[in-house]
Design an enzyme around this catalytic site. Sequence first.
Site, PDB file in Angstrom:
ATOM      1  N   LYS A  74     -21.355  23.078 -13.267  1.00 55.13           N
ATOM      2  CA  LYS A  74     -20.000  23.577 -13.940  1.00 55.13           C
ATOM      3  C   LYS A  74     -19.094  25.243 -13.392  1.00 55.13           C
ATOM      4  O   LYS A  74     -18.803  25.609 -14.007  1.00 55.13           O
ATOM      5  CB  LYS A  74     -20.260  22.657 -14.981  1.00 55.13           C
ATOM      6  CG  LYS A  74     -19.634  21.748 -15.311  1.00 55.13           C
ATOM      7  CD  LYS A  74     -20.499  20.436 -14.427  1.00 55.13           C
ATOM      8  CE  LYS A  74     -20.325  19.444 -13.620  1.00 55.13           C
ATOM      9  NZ  LYS A  74     -21.690  19.028 -12.783  1.00 55.13           N
ATOM     10  N   GLY A 126     -21.889  12.032  -2.944  1.00 54.90           N
ATOM     11  CA  GLY A 126     -21.942  11.369  -4.580  1.00 54.90           C
ATOM     12  C   GLY A 126     -21.348  12.688  -5.287  1.00 54.90           C
ATOM     13  O   GLY A 126     -20.944  13.589  -4.015  1.00 54.90           O
ATOM     14  N   GLU A 168     -18.896  17.842  -5.693  1.00 54.44           N
ATOM     15  CA  GLU A 168     -19.325  19.495  -6.592  1.00 54.44           C
ATOM     16  C   GLU A 168     -18.984  20.252  -5.697  1.00 54.44           C
ATOM     17  O   GLU A 168     -18.737  21.240  -6.102  1.00 54.44           O
ATOM     18  CB  GLU A 168     -19.263  18.792  -7.499  1.00 54.44           C
ATOM     19  CG  GLU A 168     -19.559  18.504  -8.952  1.00 54.44           C
ATOM     20  CD  GLU A 168     -20.070  17.762 -10.252  1.00 54.44           C
ATOM     21  OE1 GLU A 168     -19.165  16.693 -10.739  1.00 54.44           O
ATOM     22  OE2 GLU A 168     -20.980  18.750 -10.530  1.00 54.44           O
ATOM     23  N   MET A 176     -28.024   8.634 -13.318  1.00 53.43           N
ATOM     24  CA  MET A 176     -28.895   9.206 -14.080  1.00 53.43           C
ATOM     25  C   MET A 176     -27.682  10.711 -14.457  1.00 53.43           C
ATOM     26  O   MET A 176     -27.707  11.344 -13.765  1.00 53.43           O
ATOM     27  CB  MET A 176     -29.814  10.286 -12.447  1.00 53.43           C
ATOM     28  CG  MET A 176     -30.845   9.379 -11.955  1.00 53.43           C
ATOM     29  SD  MET A 176     -31.665   9.755 -10.462  1.00 53.43           S
ATOM     30  CE  MET A 176     -33.619   8.880 -10.560  1.00 53.43           C
ATOM     31  N   HIS A 178       1.517  14.532 -28.746  1.00 49.65           N
ATOM     32  CA  HIS A 178       3.252  14.141 -27.486  1.00 49.65           C
ATOM     33  C   HIS A 178       3.135  16.755 -26.670  1.00 49.65           C
ATOM     34  O   HIS A 178       3.245  16.917 -28.172  1.00 49.65           O
ATOM     35  CB  HIS A 178       4.561  14.032 -27.842  1.00 49.65           C
ATOM     36  CG  HIS A 178       4.834  14.750 -26.030  1.00 49.65           C
ATOM     37  ND1 HIS A 178       5.461  14.527 -25.312  1.00 49.65           N
ATOM     38  CD2 HIS A 178       6.391  15.171 -26.040  1.00 49.65           C
ATOM     39  CE1 HIS A 178       6.305  14.734 -23.802  1.00 49.65           C
ATOM     40  NE2 HIS A 178       7.267  15.763 -24.763  1.00 49.65           N
TER      41      HIS A 178
HETATM   42  C1  LIG Z   1     -26.440  20.049  -9.275  1.00 51.21           C
HETATM   43  C2  LIG Z   1     -27.007  18.411 -10.077  1.00 51.21           C
HETATM   44  C3  LIG Z   1     -25.729  18.783 -11.283  1.00 51.21           C
HETATM   45  C4  LIG Z   1     -25.526  17.849 -12.301  1.00 51.21           C
HETATM   46  N1  LIG Z   1     -24.811  16.941 -13.445  1.00 51.21           N
HETATM   47  C5  LIG Z   1     -24.511  16.754 -14.255  1.00 51.21           C
HETATM   48  C6  LIG Z   1     -23.431  15.983 -15.336  1.00 51.21           C
HETATM   49  O1  LIG Z   1     -22.713  17.334 -14.524  1.00 51.21           O
HETATM   50  N2  LIG Z   1     -23.717  15.885 -16.070  1.00 51.21           N
HETATM   51  C7  LIG Z   1     -24.600  15.125 -16.166  1.00 51.21           C
HETATM   52  O2  LIG Z   1     -24.557  14.078 -17.126  1.00 51.21           O
HETATM   53  N3  LIG Z   1     -25.459  14.881 -15.103  1.00 51.21           N
HETATM   54  C8  LIG Z   1     -25.599  15.640 -14.077  1.00 51.21           C
HETATM   55  N4  LIG Z   1     -26.605  15.833 -13.510  1.00 51.21           N
HETATM   56  C9  LIG Z   1     -28.033  14.910 -13.887  1.00 51.21           C
HETATM   57  C10 LIG Z   1     -28.903  15.740 -15.267  1.00 51.21           C
HETATM   58  O3  LIG Z   1     -29.616  16.836 -14.870  1.00 51.21           O
HETATM   59  C11 LIG Z   1     -29.646  14.381 -15.625  1.00 51.21           C
HETATM   60  O4  LIG Z   1     -29.135  13.160 -15.582  1.00 51.21           O
HETATM   61  C12 LIG Z   1     -30.513  15.428 -16.438  1.00 51.21           C
HETATM   62  O5  LIG Z   1     -31.016  15.921 -16.354  1.00 51.21           O
HETATM   63  C13 LIG Z   1     -31.507  13.768 -16.862  1.00 51.21           C
HETATM   64  O6  LIG Z   1     -32.513  14.387 -18.151  1.00 51.21           O
HETATM   65  P1  LIG Z   1     -33.860  14.190 -18.159  1.00 51.21           P
HETATM   66  O7  LIG Z   1     -34.343  14.544 -19.802  1.00 51.21           O
HETATM   67  O8  LIG Z   1     -34.286  12.437 -18.106  1.00 51.21           O
HETATM   68  O9  LIG Z   1     -34.609  15.191 -17.547  1.00 51.21           O
HETATM   69  P2  LIG Z   1     -34.650  16.204 -16.766  1.00 51.21           P
HETATM   70  O10 LIG Z   1     -33.734  17.484 -17.489  1.00 51.21           O
HETATM   71  O11 LIG Z   1     -34.972  16.481 -15.362  1.00 51.21           O
HETATM   72  O12 LIG Z   1     -35.956  17.316 -17.585  1.00 51.21           O
HETATM   73  C14 LIG Z   1     -37.442  16.607 -17.352  1.00 51.21           C
HETATM   74  C15 LIG Z   1     -38.444  17.930 -17.628  1.00 51.21           C
HETATM   75  O13 LIG Z   1     -39.447  17.614 -17.671  1.00 51.21           O
HETATM   76  C16 LIG Z   1     -40.115  17.948 -16.959  1.00 51.21           C
HETATM   77  N5  LIG Z   1     -41.524  18.179 -16.186  1.00 51.21           N
HETATM   78  C17 LIG Z   1     -41.692  17.024 -15.152  1.00 51.21           C
HETATM   79  N6  LIG Z   1     -43.069  16.375 -15.860  1.00 51.21           N
HETATM   80  C18 LIG Z   1     -44.018  17.343 -16.339  1.00 51.21           C
HETATM   81  C19 LIG Z   1     -44.824  17.170 -16.646  1.00 51.21           C
HETATM   82  N7  LIG Z   1     -45.965  16.654 -16.456  1.00 51.21           N
HETATM   83  N8  LIG Z   1     -45.561  18.339 -17.900  1.00 51.21           N
HETATM   84  C20 LIG Z   1     -44.961  19.616 -18.037  1.00 51.21           C
HETATM   85  N9  LIG Z   1     -43.014  19.613 -18.023  1.00 51.21           N
HETATM   86  C21 LIG Z   1     -42.834  17.996 -16.939  1.00 51.21           C
HETATM   87  C22 LIG Z   1     -39.610  19.449 -15.790  1.00 51.21           C
HETATM   88  O14 LIG Z   1     -39.822  20.612 -15.603  1.00 51.21           O
HETATM   89  C23 LIG Z   1     -38.227  19.110 -16.611  1.00 51.21           C
HETATM   90  O15 LIG Z   1     -37.826  20.243 -17.341  1.00 51.21           O
HETATM   91  C24 LIG Z   1     -27.041  17.107 -12.734  1.00 51.21           C
HETATM   92  C25 LIG Z   1     -28.055  16.732 -11.783  1.00 51.21           C
HETATM   93  C26 LIG Z   1     -27.751  17.737 -10.941  1.00 51.21           C
HETATM   94  C27 LIG Z   1     -29.132  18.247  -9.539  1.00 51.21           C
END
Ligand SMILES: Cc1cc2nc3c(=O)[nH]c(=O)nc-3n(C[C@H](O)[C@H](O)[C@H](O)COP(=O)(O)OP(=O)(O)OC[C@H]3O[C@@H](n4cnc5c(N)ncnc54)[C@H](O)[C@@H]3O)c2cc1C
Length: 463
Positions: free
Chosen positions: A53, A184, A189, A316, A442
């Site tokens: 963003k 997608g 974006e 996601m 408005h």
């Molecule tokens: C380019 C891009 C743009 C996006 N834009 C948007 C948006 O505008 N709006 C939106 O809603 N979503 C967006 N998303 C999706 C969003 O980022 C994800 O849906 C969200 O981050 C998921 O959250 P989460 O907590 O499930 O996992 P994640 O954010 O993936 O976090 C998981 C964390 O776990 C850690 N981890 C993994 N395994 C281990 C382990 N064994 N031990 C310790 N740490 C570990 C990782 O390092 C990571 O930090 C975007 C994604 C991308 C790639």
Amino acid sequence: MAETTHDLVVIGAGPGGYVAAIRAAQLGLNVACVEEVEALGGTCLRIGCIPSKAMLESSERYHETKSALAPHGVKVSGVDLDLAQMLRRKDEVVGGRTKGVEFLFKKNKVTRYLGRGRIEGPGRVVVKNGSGSTDLRTRHIVIATGSKPTTLPGIQMNTDRIGASTEALSYSAVPKHLVVIGAGYIGLELGSVWLRLGAKVTVVEYLERILPGMDMEIAREGQKLLERQGLEFRLGQRVTGARVDGKSCVVECQDAEPIRCDRVLVAVGRAPNTDGVGLDSVGIKTDEKGRIPVDDRFATSAPDIYAIGDVIRGSMLAHKAEEEGVACVERIVTGYGHVNYDAVPGVVYTQPEIASVGKTEEELKESGVEYRKGVIFFRANARAHCLGQIDGRVKVLAHARTDRVLGVHIIGPRAGDMIAEAAVAIEFGASSEDVARACHAHPTLAESLKEAALAVDGRAIHS
Ligand SMILES: Cc1cc2nc3c(=O)[nH]c(=O)nc-3n(C[C@H](O)[C@H](O)[C@H](O)COP(=O)(O)OP(=O)(O)OC[C@H]3O[C@@H](n4cnc5c(N)ncnc54)[C@H](O)[C@@H]3O)c2cc1C
């Protein structure tokens, strides 16, 4: 090995994990959060929502200053791109946000462990990092390890030229020709960012449409508007390979000419991340898509182990992960907590933005639900004219008999902010009449939502 006891250990500090940890601490639990990356905030803050963003905002400012201010009577000359500064700003925004999570952890007394967390049996998580291991004993475990980019067979990923979104957030120079594989939201974006900064951008998509899963009428309009900006779409084309060839890259497609370009962004989806989490130690098996199966309490098949966010079923999205984090720990502590998946909005931050909540028209047709539809075009909205952004429409879908709002789909200026009102309407079980009767300031873009709600009953005033 040092041993420490907690009520709850969360593995992963993305929006699912860090929000779950904070909420659990608010509810009085002794909480630890294990994150292997130094900066907290997960994909979202480090390499997802926030940097994308920031780049969308900066590239839009550049594009607008360069070519869209003349109609406003603003003459600009000598506009130059300082890409290094744009990338620095993006990194500063990310740094500020990840530090913000650190502050929130301290404020809420969440203990942070830096390292890779692995479940080593019921109630046990071992954290390993460069300086050794820590053995955590805990009553509950929440797995919030998120997702990682996927690719296609035949694509030789090479972070320098053929990479995923993480690389496309930081190209050190504007590509001459960028091929995006996948139409997608991430592809559109990031394709928009580099298009605005001067690249030729070709989006290749296997399906005959962009934005799979979004309402078709809105997606079609999105395609038309993005094409008008210069994005080139090759729909219905299967990519069979991509490779670096000398100074350029070649993207091969079935039954079509290969495309020569200088950068490839592979944006074909993301897969749950369960590598090395130790699911086997507690007998958890992933499903056919690699996700951790959970029930409506986010409980896995192993007692006292839960999973939330990208690593489980559903869209996601960061806010979906956050809602699940809150609901999951509230269920653990209080016995209550739920997520209304019908009220989880989705936003594509292109120009104009595309936003959606609830059922699409296609889903309603498929499930045989009778509905009425109200559509209003932004060219009927005075504020849109003041902004100089009159493309797009608002569509409200309401149940034919009860009038309950079932879906709202918007393409147009600030659609991502407008969709919040629609999400609240769906959460509260509002009728389109409720939305239509609510007084809207408005001149605002939100008046178009009111008008679309009126249009459900054929009573729109301004169209
Ligand atoms: C380019 C891009 C743009 C996006 N834009 C948007 C948006 O505008 N709006 C939106 O809603 N979503 C967006 N998303 C999706 C969003 O980022 C994800 O849906 C969200 O981050 C998921 O959250 P989460 O907590 O499930 O996992 P994640 O954010 O993936 O976090 C998981 C964390 O776990 C850690 N981890 C993994 N395994 C281990 C382990 N064994 N031990 C310790 N740490 C570990 C990782 O390092 C990571 O930090 C975007 C994604 C991308 C790639």
